[in-house]
Motif scaffolding. Structure first.
Motif, PDB file in Angstrom:
ATOM      1  N   TYR A 236     -27.708 -45.583 -29.971  1.00  0.00           N
ATOM      2  CA  TYR A 236     -27.132 -44.779 -29.364  1.00  0.00           C
ATOM      3  C   TYR A 236     -25.487 -43.636 -29.558  1.00  0.00           C
ATOM      4  O   TYR A 236     -25.573 -43.582 -28.837  1.00  0.00           O
ATOM      5  N   GLN A 253     -24.317 -40.992 -18.655  1.00  0.00           N
ATOM      6  CA  GLN A 253     -24.384 -42.573 -18.736  1.00  0.00           C
ATOM      7  C   GLN A 253     -22.898 -43.202 -18.890  1.00  0.00           C
ATOM      8  O   GLN A 253     -22.959 -44.479 -19.108  1.00  0.00           O
ATOM      9  N   ASP A 254     -22.835 -42.963 -20.320  1.00  0.00           N
ATOM     10  CA  ASP A 254     -21.606 -43.480 -21.288  1.00  0.00           C
ATOM     11  C   ASP A 254     -22.202 -44.657 -21.300  1.00  0.00           C
ATOM     12  O   ASP A 254     -21.551 -46.178 -21.151  1.00  0.00           O
ATOM     13  N   ARG A 255     -23.520 -45.406 -22.009  1.00  0.00           N
ATOM     14  CA  ARG A 255     -24.082 -46.130 -22.291  1.00  0.00           C
ATOM     15  C   ARG A 255     -24.398 -46.675 -23.891  1.00  0.00           C
ATOM     16  O   ARG A 255     -24.493 -45.765 -24.700  1.00  0.00           O
ATOM     17  N   SER A 256     -24.230 -47.687 -24.087  1.00  0.00           N
ATOM     18  CA  SER A 256     -24.461 -48.453 -25.587  1.00  0.00           C
ATOM     19  C   SER A 256     -25.549 -49.118 -25.671  1.00  0.00           C
ATOM     20  O   SER A 256     -25.857 -49.515 -26.805  1.00  0.00           O
ATOM     21  N   ARG A 259     -29.787 -49.911 -19.563  1.00  0.00           N
ATOM     22  CA  ARG A 259     -29.440 -50.946 -18.740  1.00  0.00           C
ATOM     23  C   ARG A 259     -29.518 -52.321 -18.222  1.00  0.00           C
ATOM     24  O   ARG A 259     -30.683 -52.706 -18.541  1.00  0.00           O
TER      25      ARG A 259
END
Length: 395
Positions: A236, A253-256, A259
């Protein structure tokens, strides 16, 4: 009820329509128990309708095509008025925008349940006088398929809103299957459905020859364990793995990680319908956007299957191929087949062509009677709330 709705006889349809309504009400009660049934209590999310609106809309749809003999979804197509004074004003999706559904002053829950019951009673009564012919049964099969699909959307919403599932879904366990590769020789297939196959969705029309070169596909979907290796390898954080659209989505989304994944030390946990559990390593990874699936494939030196490859494999009957645990992303944009024309429900496919991605298979929440290797589902590339995963092919 292990039969296809596409060829169901009147007596089979009657039982299935009742079963679908019972299931819809079961799901609705899950929202109600969580205090999320009324429009003012539900957050405005693009993938969810207010459950009370959804309940009324499902019955309105059946009333529109069956009891009111509408031949299309044009707002003027119904030959009779709704049983509800303002039924069309409340529940016609062509005139009621998604955001407006939170602002409508709907009847009480009890009144809408009464409407739902009366519509179904009249539908079942009318069905007793219908000939066992495709044209006559078309609106009943359409209404059944629609309620089953909306039921899966309601089940998906329970996960999105962190609500406990009904028992029949909560007890479902996806078994661990040994993953391998299957070499398919390729050849020419008839992509799509043929006219004499019973009910056919408009986006399946019509079967046409399609040459599929030889390909090698995973026998099962990518697992949580496999996907966690991509996450652990900085998947990510490395822009080169992501498409331009994927990078824009990822930044927003600022996702690593996927969800609903939660880190616990060196391990992962996940949220499943109101509960936190250890991430099941051997289950297929779920709630994945197209962008995440594409990034994984780039990292792994693999690719997503085309829609035609997926159908070729599913129709092959290969004993090692497993599908039906989750919907599966393909690399094919959702496009019309040659000669496409919309059916009575005009807004089912046409508005989504070229903006959505083709998705194939079925999920554990898909009713058995609507599963088919010919069924073309479709989602926007950013959708990650549905019960969706992916499998890969060799480059």
């Amino acid at each position: 009820m292990n039969f296809s709705f596409r060829t169901a006889a009147p007596n089979e349809l009657a039982g299935a329509l009742q079963d679908a309504r019972d299931y819809t009400l079961t799901l609705f009660e899950c929202y109600a128990a969580a205090g999320l049934d009324l429009p003012g209590k539900v957050p405005i999310l693009p993938s969810i309708n207010p459950p009370l609106w959804e309940l009324g809309h499902i019955s309105w749809f059946a009333e529109w095509y069956i009891l009111r003999d509408a031949q299309s979804s044009d707002p003027t197509a119904a030959q009779r008025t709704s049983m509800l004074t303002k039924g069309d004003d409340w529940f016609d999706p062509n005139t009621v925008s998604h955001r407006a559904r939170w602002k409508i002053e709907l009847p009480s829950t009890g009144a809408l349940k009464t409407y739902c019951r009366e519509v179904l009673d009249r539908v079942l009564d009318k069905l007793t006088r219908v000939k066992n012919e495709h044209a006559a049964l078309y609106p009943y099969r359409l209404a059944l398929a629609y309620e089953d699909m909306r039921g899966e959307a309601l089940a998906s919403g329970l996960q999105t809103l962190d609500v406990v599932l009904p028992q029949q879904l909560a007890n479902h366990v996806i078994p661990a299957w040994a993953q391998g590769e299957i070499r398919f020789p390729g050849g020419t297939i008839q992509l799509g459905s043929v006219p004499d196959s019973g009910f056919v969705f408009d986006n399946e029309k019509w079967a046409h020859p399609c040459y599929v070169p030889a390909f090698t596909m995973d026998s099962t979907l990518v697992s949580n364990a496999q996907y966690s290796e991509f996450v652990a390898d900085g998947g990510y954080q490395i822009p080169q793995f992501w498409t331009t659209a994927g990078r824009a989505w990822l930044m927003a989304q600022d996702r690593s990680a996927p969800r609903d994944w939660l880190r616990e030390g060196r391990h992962w946990r996940c949220r499943r319908f109101g509960k936190e559990i250890a991430l099941p390593a051997n289950e297929p990874v779920r709630h994945i956007s197209l962008y995440e699936a594409q990034a994984y494939c780039t990292w792994a030196g693999r690719r997503l299957p085309t829609e035609a490859e997926w159908e070729f494999a599913a129709m092959s009957g290969h004993p090692a191929l497993r599908w039906g645990d989750l919907w599966e992303w393909t690399c094919s944009p959702f496009e019309p087949y040659p000669g496409f024309t919309p059916d009575a429900y005009r807004e089912y496919s046409a508005p989504c062509f070229m903006t959505h991605q083709t998705v194939r298979g079925a999920s554990f929440a898909t009713r058995l009677r609507i599963r088919s290797p010919k069924f073309r589902n479709f989602y926007l590339p950013e959708r990650d709330d549905a019960f969706i995963g992916f499998r890969t092919c060799a480059l």
